[in-house]
Design an enzyme around this catalytic site. Structure first.
Site, PDB file in Angstrom:
ATOM      1  N   ASN A   1     -26.324 -21.603  16.805  1.00 40.40           N
ATOM      2  CA  ASN A   1     -26.024 -21.392  15.382  1.00 40.40           C
ATOM      3  C   ASN A   1     -26.917 -22.333  14.590  1.00 40.40           C
ATOM      4  O   ASN A   1     -27.077 -23.487  14.974  1.00 40.40           O
ATOM      5  CB  ASN A   1     -24.576 -21.773  15.063  1.00 40.40           C
ATOM      6  CG  ASN A   1     -23.581 -20.761  15.575  1.00 40.40           C
ATOM      7  OD1 ASN A   1     -23.976 -19.707  16.066  1.00 40.40           O
ATOM      8  ND2 ASN A   1     -22.313 -21.081  15.476  1.00 40.40           N
ATOM      9  N   GLY A   2     -27.443 -21.867  13.483  1.00 42.27           N
ATOM     10  CA  GLY A   2     -28.271 -22.733  12.649  1.00 42.27           C
ATOM     11  C   GLY A   2     -29.691 -22.195  12.546  1.00 42.27           C
ATOM     12  O   GLY A   2     -29.950 -21.029  12.860  1.00 42.27           O
TER      13      GLY A   2
ATOM     14  N   TRP B   1     -25.173 -13.610  13.006  1.00 41.22           N
ATOM     15  CA  TRP B   1     -25.519 -13.240  11.625  1.00 41.22           C
ATOM     16  C   TRP B   1     -26.998 -13.564  11.504  1.00 41.22           C
ATOM     17  O   TRP B   1     -27.404 -14.724  11.557  1.00 41.22           O
ATOM     18  CB  TRP B   1     -24.692 -14.039  10.626  1.00 41.22           C
ATOM     19  CG  TRP B   1     -24.923 -13.624   9.212  1.00 41.22           C
ATOM     20  CD1 TRP B   1     -24.283 -12.646   8.521  1.00 41.22           C
ATOM     21  CD2 TRP B   1     -25.881 -14.172   8.304  1.00 41.22           C
ATOM     22  NE1 TRP B   1     -24.781 -12.554   7.244  1.00 41.22           N
ATOM     23  CE2 TRP B   1     -25.762 -13.473   7.082  1.00 41.22           C
ATOM     24  CE3 TRP B   1     -26.846 -15.187   8.404  1.00 41.22           C
ATOM     25  CZ2 TRP B   1     -26.564 -13.766   5.968  1.00 41.22           C
ATOM     26  CZ3 TRP B   1     -27.638 -15.468   7.299  1.00 41.22           C
ATOM     27  CH2 TRP B   1     -27.488 -14.754   6.097  1.00 41.22           C
TER      28      TRP B   1
ATOM     29  N   HIS C   1     -24.211 -10.876 -27.446  1.00 42.58           N
ATOM     30  CA  HIS C   1     -25.495 -11.535 -27.207  1.00 42.58           C
ATOM     31  C   HIS C   1     -26.287 -10.828 -26.114  1.00 42.58           C
ATOM     32  O   HIS C   1     -27.272 -11.388 -25.610  1.00 42.58           O
ATOM     33  CB  HIS C   1     -25.265 -13.003 -26.859  1.00 42.58           C
ATOM     34  CG  HIS C   1     -24.567 -13.739 -27.956  1.00 42.58           C
ATOM     35  ND1 HIS C   1     -25.224 -14.144 -29.093  1.00 42.58           N
ATOM     36  CD2 HIS C   1     -23.263 -14.073 -28.116  1.00 42.58           C
ATOM     37  CE1 HIS C   1     -24.348 -14.742 -29.898  1.00 42.58           C
ATOM     38  NE2 HIS C   1     -23.154 -14.702 -29.334  1.00 42.58           N
TER      39      HIS C   1
ATOM     40  N   ARG D   1     -17.359 -14.457  11.514  1.00 42.78           N
ATOM     41  CA  ARG D   1     -18.426 -15.399  11.182  1.00 42.78           C
ATOM     42  C   ARG D   1     -19.811 -14.768  11.280  1.00 42.78           C
ATOM     43  O   ARG D   1     -20.803 -15.381  10.897  1.00 42.78           O
ATOM     44  CB  ARG D   1     -18.358 -16.606  12.112  1.00 42.78           C
ATOM     45  CG  ARG D   1     -17.067 -17.363  11.993  1.00 42.78           C
ATOM     46  CD  ARG D   1     -17.099 -18.547  12.902  1.00 42.78           C
ATOM     47  NE  ARG D   1     -18.024 -19.540  12.401  1.00 42.78           N
ATOM     48  CZ  ARG D   1     -17.668 -20.684  11.855  1.00 42.78           C
ATOM     49  NH1 ARG D   1     -16.422 -20.980  11.738  1.00 42.78           N
ATOM     50  NH2 ARG D   1     -18.571 -21.536  11.428  1.00 42.78           N
TER      51      ARG D   1
ATOM     52  N   GLU E   1     -14.550 -14.866 -10.818  1.00 44.83           N
ATOM     53  CA  GLU E   1     -14.042 -14.733  -9.451  1.00 44.83           C
ATOM     54  C   GLU E   1     -13.666 -13.270  -9.160  1.00 44.83           C
ATOM     55  O   GLU E   1     -13.944 -12.751  -8.080  1.00 44.83           O
ATOM     56  CB  GLU E   1     -12.850 -15.682  -9.257  1.00 44.83           C
ATOM     57  CG  GLU E   1     -12.112 -15.538  -7.937  1.00 44.83           C
ATOM     58  CD  GLU E   1     -12.972 -15.704  -6.702  1.00 44.83           C
ATOM     59  OE1 GLU E   1     -14.118 -16.179  -6.791  1.00 44.83           O
ATOM     60  OE2 GLU E   1     -12.502 -15.300  -5.625  1.00 44.83           O
TER      61      GLU E   1
ATOM     62  N   CYS F   1     -22.444 -17.066  12.318  1.00 44.41           N
ATOM     63  CA  CYS F   1     -22.564 -16.922  13.767  1.00 44.41           C
ATOM     64  C   CYS F   1     -21.390 -17.651  14.443  1.00 44.41           C
ATOM     65  O   CYS F   1     -20.855 -18.606  13.906  1.00 44.41           O
ATOM     66  CB  CYS F   1     -23.841 -17.478  14.347  1.00 44.41           C
ATOM     67  SG  CYS F   1     -25.340 -16.857  13.600  1.00 44.41           S
TER      68      CYS F   1
ATOM     69  N   LYS G   1     -18.464 -15.234   7.121  1.00 50.06           N
ATOM     70  CA  LYS G   1     -17.629 -16.346   6.653  1.00 50.06           C
ATOM     71  C   LYS G   1     -18.323 -17.634   7.046  1.00 50.06           C
ATOM     72  O   LYS G   1     -18.955 -17.699   8.083  1.00 50.06           O
ATOM     73  CB  LYS G   1     -16.277 -16.242   7.373  1.00 50.06           C
ATOM     74  CG  LYS G   1     -15.185 -17.085   6.774  1.00 50.06           C
ATOM     75  CD  LYS G   1     -14.512 -16.363   5.646  1.00 50.06           C
ATOM     76  CE  LYS G   1     -13.337 -17.130   5.088  1.00 50.06           C
ATOM     77  NZ  LYS G   1     -12.937 -16.594   3.773  1.00 50.06           N
TER      78      LYS G   1
ATOM     79  N   GLU H   1     -18.399  -8.147  -3.584  1.00 51.48           N
ATOM     80  CA  GLU H   1     -18.681  -8.462  -2.182  1.00 51.48           C
ATOM     81  C   GLU H   1     -17.990  -7.515  -1.202  1.00 51.48           C
ATOM     82  O   GLU H   1     -18.486  -7.324  -0.096  1.00 51.48           O
ATOM     83  CB  GLU H   1     -18.385  -9.916  -1.846  1.00 51.48           C
ATOM     84  CG  GLU H   1     -16.949 -10.300  -1.694  1.00 51.48           C
ATOM     85  CD  GLU H   1     -16.790 -11.762  -1.267  1.00 51.48           C
ATOM     86  OE1 GLU H   1     -17.487 -12.216  -0.372  1.00 51.48           O
ATOM     87  OE2 GLU H   1     -15.922 -12.441  -1.861  1.00 51.48           O
TER      88      GLU H   1
ATOM     89  N   LYS I   1     -15.256 -10.899  -6.196  1.00 49.57           N
ATOM     90  CA  LYS I   1     -14.434 -10.239  -5.177  1.00 49.57           C
ATOM     91  C   LYS I   1     -14.776  -8.758  -5.105  1.00 49.57           C
ATOM     92  O   LYS I   1     -14.963  -8.207  -4.029  1.00 49.57           O
ATOM     93  CB  LYS I   1     -12.950 -10.439  -5.526  1.00 49.57           C
ATOM     94  CG  LYS I   1     -12.004 -10.676  -4.433  1.00 49.57           C
ATOM     95  CD  LYS I   1     -12.219 -11.892  -3.563  1.00 49.57           C
ATOM     96  CE  LYS I   1     -13.248 -12.869  -3.958  1.00 49.57           C
ATOM     97  NZ  LYS I   1     -13.435 -14.065  -3.241  1.00 49.57           N
TER      98      LYS I   1
HETATM   99  O1  M6R Z   1     -16.123 -22.188   2.964  1.00 47.90           O
HETATM  100  P1  M6R Z   1     -16.519 -22.348   1.530  1.00 47.90           P
HETATM  101  O2  M6R Z   1     -15.359 -22.410   0.602  1.00 47.90           O
HETATM  102  O3  M6R Z   1     -17.433 -23.525   1.319  1.00 47.90           O
HETATM  103  O4  M6R Z   1     -17.325 -21.059   1.187  1.00 47.90           O
HETATM  104  C1  M6R Z   1     -17.945 -20.906  -0.055  1.00 47.90           C
HETATM  105  C2  M6R Z   1     -18.436 -19.492  -0.225  1.00 47.90           C
HETATM  106  O5  M6R Z   1     -19.326 -19.153   0.790  1.00 47.90           O
HETATM  107  C3  M6R Z   1     -17.293 -18.479  -0.222  1.00 47.90           C
HETATM  108  O6  M6R Z   1     -16.348 -18.772  -1.196  1.00 47.90           O
HETATM  109  C4  M6R Z   1     -17.850 -17.068  -0.457  1.00 47.90           C
HETATM  110  O7  M6R Z   1     -18.380 -16.973  -1.740  1.00 47.90           O
HETATM  111  C5  M6R Z   1     -16.772 -16.014  -0.241  1.00 47.90           C
HETATM  112  N1  M6R Z   1     -17.315 -14.917   0.506  1.00 47.90           N
HETATM  113  C6  M6R Z   1     -16.231 -15.484  -1.520  1.00 47.90           C
HETATM  114  O8  M6R Z   1     -15.219 -14.569  -1.304  1.00 47.90           O
END
Ligand code: M6R
Length: 608
Positions: free
Chosen positions: A99-100, A75, A506, A27, A483, A2, A603, A490, A487
């Site tokens: 927010n929160g 959000w 396994h 955000r 990682e 948010c 984000k 998401e 990527k």
């Molecule tokens: O701001 P941060 O690095 O603490 O965020 C951590 C995760 O929320 C962030 O890396 C998230 O997994 C991303 N969307 C990955 O691309």
């Protein structure tokens, strides 16, 4: 998660609120709203489901010259994305954005009478509670806000206005960031300094437990217990170009391509190529303190967690007598984990605001363990609360998918590991290759991005229609595969999971069929032949393999090969990760999805 904006000054409030919300849209982007107040207290409340453009459409018929207002991009936590659940919420003459999460909202709701609840949100409970305390007197709005917040359990960053006093905004925070921008005859508010860039460089970051009354020419801050707080004005370092797309179609591509420069910023002044030493001032540890470290706990979420996993593989290669545990913050915060006293915790976060990571930081500090931040956002909560730290300095990362932060977080942690190794007396000769490759990495990144872009574009059409992918690696290529899978999933919504090559037999090998493709990371090195054997096992089951490799004479008959010609060896998985970032980007473009703002995500995850 948010975004909040606010404005009080001499200019048009609607203009600032909308432009600020656009900057914060990354955000949260399921609904948005603004309220502005005229001089005589007439409120214009506009809310819309979906993106800010929908809100802008409503604005066309509701233009006002109001000079004060607050806004929000949401959000959803409580209540589905809809206009009625969008902020600002209203009770009587009071409007609030939040927010929160108000955890005890059900209990609080029982104390409120005479308010006709319209939404399913916890936020409406808070505004109704504030309204129930709102009475005539000095500072009526601030007093009502303080009384209400004393009853609240949970996290909040709030901005509140009253149509009865269209000159001030009351703001407060506990666990959700707010930045007050000091302008000339105007005061601005945002949950993220990027919304203030270009308007002012002077900012006050509110602390938890503080309440501020902001007017166009003044800011007054007190604690919830009415103790006055002196103003701490800091400089916003970000410039406008850092938060614009700069000729790229998407922030994601811009941020992938920025990595030669962003990593160079991480390294600047911290590494001496001539004598092969690393110097990090920020952690604030003497050589004697570094020598004593026996255990590292690396804490993060998502990409930051993966950066920690990969860094641990490296640090344990060259640092003697050290154990490293990399943990997911949302799990670790509830574990009863013993941390030996000769430990240091690395708190890794791009935003510096991730709720679970912050909670871990606080609980680790309570145990008396020294905390070091590996943070990007300057002035963020984690950056301010850690005992010491190393900013990664990659500049704003706007795309929800984290890319440039990963590379720099990982290398910053390796550099911290190198400072420990240096202090423990590891001969420079043994660290030489690591230091040399780190110094060479920005250029190698530039070459790899240039080399890989066209080959990636050429193959993506073969993979856009898959629903499943398996990412595979061994040793340092394994966390890189994790990682890469994150990527892809998401942004493209392809169900991608990573496995260590050695784990295939396994269980995961059972998955291999025509519904899956496999991304195989095959760097040169001791374990290359073993990984090749695993690839053969997948090929024998008609797997659809994409190999990413830096092996010159690679001749396995896989479906696609993406080659890296850089001489970098130790950090080859970092280069392979760039190729996977490009792959995720172009697959998503091929599918026609919104690559910067994937569905359901936001984000900066500031709620648990
Ligand atoms: O701001 P941060 O690095 O603490 O965020 C951590 C995760 O929320 C962030 O890396 C998230 O997994 C991303 N969307 C990955 O691309």
């Amino acid at each position: 998660m948010c975004g909040i904006v606010g404005y009080v000054g001499n200019k048009n409030a609607q203009d600032f609120l909308i432009s600020g919300l656009k900057r914060l849209e990354y955000r949260g982007y399921d609904s948005a709203g603004i309220v502005t107040l005229s001089e005589n207290g007439e409120a214009t409340l506009l809310r819309a489901k979906g993106k800010i453009v929908n809100l802008e459409e409503k604005l066309l018929e509701n233009r006002r010259e109001d000079k004060i207002g607050i806004g929000h991009t949401r959000w959803a936590t409580h209540g589905e994305p809809s206009e009625v659940n969008a902020h600002p919420h209203q009770a009587g003459k009071i409007y609030l954005v939040h927010n929160g999460i108000i955890e005890n909202y059900k209990e609080l709701r029982r104390h409120i009478s005479g308010h006709d609840f319209k939404s399913q949100t916890d936020t409406e409970v808070l505004v109704a509670l504030i309204n129930s305390f709102y009475k005539d007197g000095e500072y009526p709005l601030a007093n009502a806000v303080v009384q209400a917040l004393k009853l609240v359990k949970g996290t909040y960053g709030i901005a509140v206005v009253s149509a009865e006093n269209p000159e001030e905004i009351v703001v407060a925070r506990s666990g959700s960031p707010l930045v007050i921008g000091i302008g000339t005859d105007e005061t601005l508010l945002a949950s993220d300094a990027s919304a203030l860039v270009g308007h002012t460089k002077r900012a006050i970051y509110l602390n938890d437990g503080e309440v501020a009354v902001i007017r166009k020419d003044s800011v007054e801050i007190k604690t919830l217990n009415a103790e006055p707080v002196s103003l701490r004005v800091e400089e916003i370092e970000t410039n406008l170009s850092a938060i614009q797309k700069g000729g790229y179609d998407h922030f994601l591509l811009k941020e992938i391509m920025e990595q030669p420069e962003s990593l160079a910023e991480t390294l600047r002044g911290r590494i001496n190529a001539e004598d092969g030493t690393v110097r990090l001032g920020g952690p604030g540890l003497s050589a004697a303190e570094l020598r004593k470290i026996k255990h590292l706990v690396i804490v993060g979420c998502g990409t930051a967690y993966h950066a920690g996993l990969l860094a641990a593989y490296y640090i344990e290669q060259f640092t003697p007598e050290i154990t490293i545990e990399t943990v997911i913050a949302s799990e670790y915060r509830y574990r009863n984990a013993y941390i030996p006293e000769d430990s240091v915790a690395l708190i890794v976060s791009q935003s510096g605001e991730t709720a679970d990571t912050l909670a871990c930081l606080r609980s680790i500090k309570e145990k008396g363990i020294r905390t070091i931040g590996i943070v990007n956002a300057i002035g963020s909560t984690i950056a301010r609360e850690v005992d010491g730290g190393t900013y990664v300095h990659v500049g704003p990362e706007i795309s929800v998918a984290s890319t440039k932060a990963f590379t720099s977080q990982m290398i910053a942690m390796v550099m911290f590991g190198l400072t420990i190794a240096q202090a423990k007396g590891v001969p420079a000769m043994m660290l030489k290759n690591y230091v040399e490759e780190i110094v060479a990495l920005p250029e190698a990144i530039r070459e790899t991005l240039a080399e890989a872009t066209e080959p990636v574009k050429e193959i993506v059409s073969n993979y856009v229609d898959y629903d499943h992918a398996i990412y595979l690696g061994r040793d340092t290529a394994y966390p890189a595969a994790m990682e890469g899978a994150l990527k892809l999933k998401e942004v493209s919504y392809i169900d991608a999971n990573a496995y260590a090559f050695g784990e295939l037999k396994h269980g995961p090998l059972a998955l291999v069929d025509d519904r899956f493709f496999e991304m195989a990371l095959l760097p040169k090195g001791e374990l290359y032949e073993k990984a090749v054997s695993n690839v053969q096992e997948v090929l024998a089951r008609n797997g659809h393999i994409i190999a990413i490799t830096n092996v010159e004479d690679f001749d396995l008959e896989v479906e696609s090969v993406l080659r890296i010609s850089s001489k970098i060896e130790l950090f080859a998985p970092v280069l392979m990760n760039l190729v996977m970032q490009l792959f995720a980007y172009y697959v998503t473009i091929g599918k026609g999805y919104n690559v910067d703002q994937p569905r359901n995500l936001a984000k900066s995850v500031t709620v648990e």
